[in-house]
Design a protein around this motif. Structure first.
Motif, mmCIF file in Angstrom:
data_model
loop_
_atom_site.group_PDB
_atom_site.id
_atom_site.type_symbol
_atom_site.label_atom_id
_atom_site.label_comp_id
_atom_site.label_asym_id
_atom_site.label_seq_id
_atom_site.Cartn_x
_atom_site.Cartn_y
_atom_site.Cartn_z
ATOM 1 N N ARG A 8 22.298 -98.166 -74.943
ATOM 2 C CA ARG A 8 22.006 -97.403 -76.153
ATOM 3 C C ARG A 8 20.883 -97.980 -76.993
ATOM 4 O O ARG A 8 20.046 -97.222 -77.472
ATOM 5 N N PRO A 9 20.808 -99.298 -77.201
ATOM 6 C CA PRO A 9 19.714 -99.817 -78.026
ATOM 7 C C PRO A 9 18.333 -99.445 -77.506
ATOM 8 O O PRO A 9 17.450 -99.111 -78.285
ATOM 9 N N SER A 10 18.113 -99.471 -76.177
ATOM 10 C CA SER A 10 16.809 -99.109 -75.642
ATOM 11 C C SER A 10 16.522 -97.635 -75.870
ATOM 12 O O SER A 10 15.383 -97.244 -76.122
ATOM 13 N N GLU A 11 17.559 -96.798 -75.785
ATOM 14 C CA GLU A 11 17.385 -95.381 -76.074
ATOM 15 C C GLU A 11 17.020 -95.181 -77.538
ATOM 16 O O GLU A 11 16.156 -94.363 -77.878
ATOM 17 N N ALA A 12 17.668 -95.935 -78.405
ATOM 18 C CA ALA A 12 17.368 -95.839 -79.832
ATOM 19 C C ALA A 12 15.942 -96.314 -80.107
ATOM 20 O O ALA A 12 15.219 -95.712 -80.912
ATOM 21 N N ARG A 13 15.543 -97.374 -79.441
ATOM 22 C CA ARG A 13 14.184 -97.886 -79.625
ATOM 23 C C ARG A 13 13.154 -96.849 -79.196
ATOM 24 O O ARG A 13 12.147 -96.619 -79.878
ATOM 25 N N ALA A 14 13.400 -96.228 -78.050
ATOM 26 C CA ALA A 14 12.476 -95.208 -77.556
ATOM 27 C C ALA A 14 12.406 -94.034 -78.530
ATOM 28 O O ALA A 14 11.325 -93.494 -78.790
ATOM 29 N N ARG A 15 13.556 -93.651 -79.065
ATOM 30 C CA ARG A 15 13.579 -92.543 -80.015
ATOM 31 C C ARG A 15 12.814 -92.893 -81.284
ATOM 32 O O ARG A 15 12.056 -92.089 -81.825
ATOM 33 N N LEU A 16 12.993 -94.120 -81.757
ATOM 34 C CA LEU A 16 12.256 -94.584 -82.938
ATOM 35 C C LEU A 16 10.759 -94.594 -82.672
ATOM 36 O O LEU A 16 9.966 -94.116 -83.501
ATOM 37 N N LEU A 17 10.361 -95.122 -81.533
ATOM 38 C CA LEU A 17 8.941 -95.237 -81.224
ATOM 39 C C LEU A 17 8.320 -93.865 -81.009
ATOM 40 O O LEU A 17 7.200 -93.603 -81.472
ATOM 41 N N ASN A 18 9.015 -92.976 -80.328
ATOM 42 C CA ASN A 18 8.500 -91.623 -80.126
ATOM 43 C C ASN A 18 8.335 -90.882 -81.449
ATOM 44 O O ASN A 18 7.344 -90.183 -81.669
ATOM 45 N N THR A 19 9.311 -91.059 -82.332
ATOM 46 C CA THR A 19 9.241 -90.409 -83.640
ATOM 47 C C THR A 19 8.094 -90.977 -84.463
ATOM 48 O O THR A 19 7.311 -90.235 -85.066
ATOM 49 N N ASN A 64 0.271 -100.088 -79.210
ATOM 50 C CA ASN A 64 0.418 -100.602 -77.847
ATOM 51 C C ASN A 64 0.653 -99.463 -76.855
ATOM 52 O O ASN A 64 0.109 -99.474 -75.744
ATOM 53 N N GLU A 65 1.446 -98.471 -77.273
ATOM 54 C CA GLU A 65 1.677 -97.314 -76.401
ATOM 55 C C GLU A 65 0.395 -96.509 -76.216
ATOM 56 O O GLU A 65 0.104 -96.034 -75.115
ATOM 57 N N ALA A 66 -0.380 -96.362 -77.301
ATOM 58 C CA ALA A 66 -1.653 -95.649 -77.202
ATOM 59 C C ALA A 66 -2.615 -96.405 -76.286
ATOM 60 O O ALA A 66 -3.355 -95.801 -75.497
ATOM 61 N N ASP A 67 -2.593 -97.729 -76.367
ATOM 62 C CA ASP A 67 -3.434 -98.560 -75.513
ATOM 63 C C ASP A 67 -3.033 -98.395 -74.050
ATOM 64 O O ASP A 67 -3.892 -98.251 -73.163
ATOM 65 N N ARG A 68 -1.747 -98.394 -73.785
ATOM 66 C CA ARG A 68 -1.267 -98.224 -72.412
ATOM 67 C C ARG A 68 -1.689 -96.870 -71.849
ATOM 68 O O ARG A 68 -2.080 -96.764 -70.676
ATOM 69 N N PHE A 109 -6.829 -95.297 -82.733
ATOM 70 C CA PHE A 109 -7.297 -96.633 -83.106
ATOM 71 C C PHE A 109 -8.284 -96.579 -84.263
ATOM 72 O O PHE A 109 -8.213 -97.398 -85.183
ATOM 73 N N LEU A 110 -9.202 -95.636 -84.238
ATOM 74 C CA LEU A 110 -10.115 -95.488 -85.373
ATOM 75 C C LEU A 110 -9.345 -95.079 -86.628
ATOM 76 O O LEU A 110 -9.646 -95.549 -87.735
ATOM 77 N N ASN A 111 -8.353 -94.222 -86.459
ATOM 78 C CA ASN A 111 -7.528 -93.822 -87.601
ATOM 79 C C ASN A 111 -6.789 -95.019 -88.184
ATOM 80 O O ASN A 111 -6.723 -95.194 -89.406
ATOM 81 N N ALA A 112 -6.241 -95.856 -87.311
ATOM 82 C CA ALA A 112 -5.501 -97.035 -87.769
ATOM 83 C C ALA A 112 -6.434 -98.029 -88.453
ATOM 84 O O ALA A 112 -6.075 -98.636 -89.478
#
Length: 229
Positions: A8-19, A64-68, A109-112
């Motif tokens: 569950r924690p990894s699922e929660a992490r993915a949901r947080l990161l996607n959001t 990091n996800e955008a970089d990947r 990246f330019l936005n950030a």
């Protein structure tokens, strides 16, 4: 084997990161607060802080996800087995496709970087790291056509890419992409025919001659023949 409770924690992490990724990209990093991310991800604050000690950690994970994703685009172009000029074209087409995708809001990246101008900020440093990788990738590809002037030509490519990414969410993206791809084609033609480390005036003069020859001959693939094996 992990138990359901361990998963569950990894699922929660993915949901947080996607959001966070969706909101940060669409609305801006500073405009989106932790409360909204927690609410839309349907997790508790405690869950968020277990995975991301602070908002900055979440921002870095987003980048990091955008970089990947960008590295994946580049790898796909490189592993297609095309000559170097063809790989540059394939990478450019991939960039153009992303500009014309629904919900495009410019370069993450330019936005950030605009929101984190402090050069000592970890977010700003992450942006610079990504951009250095991209510049080096393009430089390596151009060096397979000819080594002389590969880095200046790569900087030119990155500048055109930045302009297309910035303009793509302001004007007609199809027109922006057409302009960008024409620019890449001209860059490849001029680069293959001249020393790109020369002063800009010399390159411009040679570029004009190359354009005249290409127009008269109908050659669309100037540069492929000059590539080293």
């Amino acid at each position: 084997m992990p138990t359901p409770s361990e998963g569950r924690p990894s699922e929660a992490r993915a949901r947080l990161l996607n959001t966070a990724t969706r909101l940060f990209y669409a609305q801006g990093i500073h405009a989106v607060g932790i409360d909204r991310i927690v609410a839309e991800a349907q997790v508790t604050r405690a869950t968020l802080y277990r995975h991301f000690p602070g908002k900055e950690d979440l921002v870095l994970a987003y980048l990091n996800e955008a970089d990947r994703a960008m590295r994946g685009q580049a790898d796909e172009a490189v592993t297609a087995g095309l000559p170097a000029a063809g790989t540059i074209r394939a990478l450019s087409e991939s960039i153009a496709h992303s500009i014309q995708s629904p919900g495009f809001r410019g370069c993450a990246f330019l936005n950030a970087a605009a929101e984190y101008p402090d050069p000592e900020s970890p977010v700003h440093k992450a942006v610079l790291t990504h951009r250095q990788w991209f510049l080096e990738t393009v430089t390596e590809l151009l060096a397979k056509i000819q080594e002389t002037g590969a880095e200046p030509a790569a900087r030119h490519f990155v500048m055109m890419r930045d302009g297309a990414m910035a303009a793509g969410c302001l004007f007609d993206p199809a027109l922006i992409c057409e302009t960008f791809l024409r620019g890449v084609e001209r860059l490849l033609k001029v680069y293959a025919a001249t020393d790109y480390s020369e002063p800009a005036e010399s390159i411009a003069e040679t570029g004009g001659r190359v354009a005249d020859v290409a127009d008269l001959s109908g050659a669309d693939e100037v540069g492929e023949g000059a590539e080293r094996p």
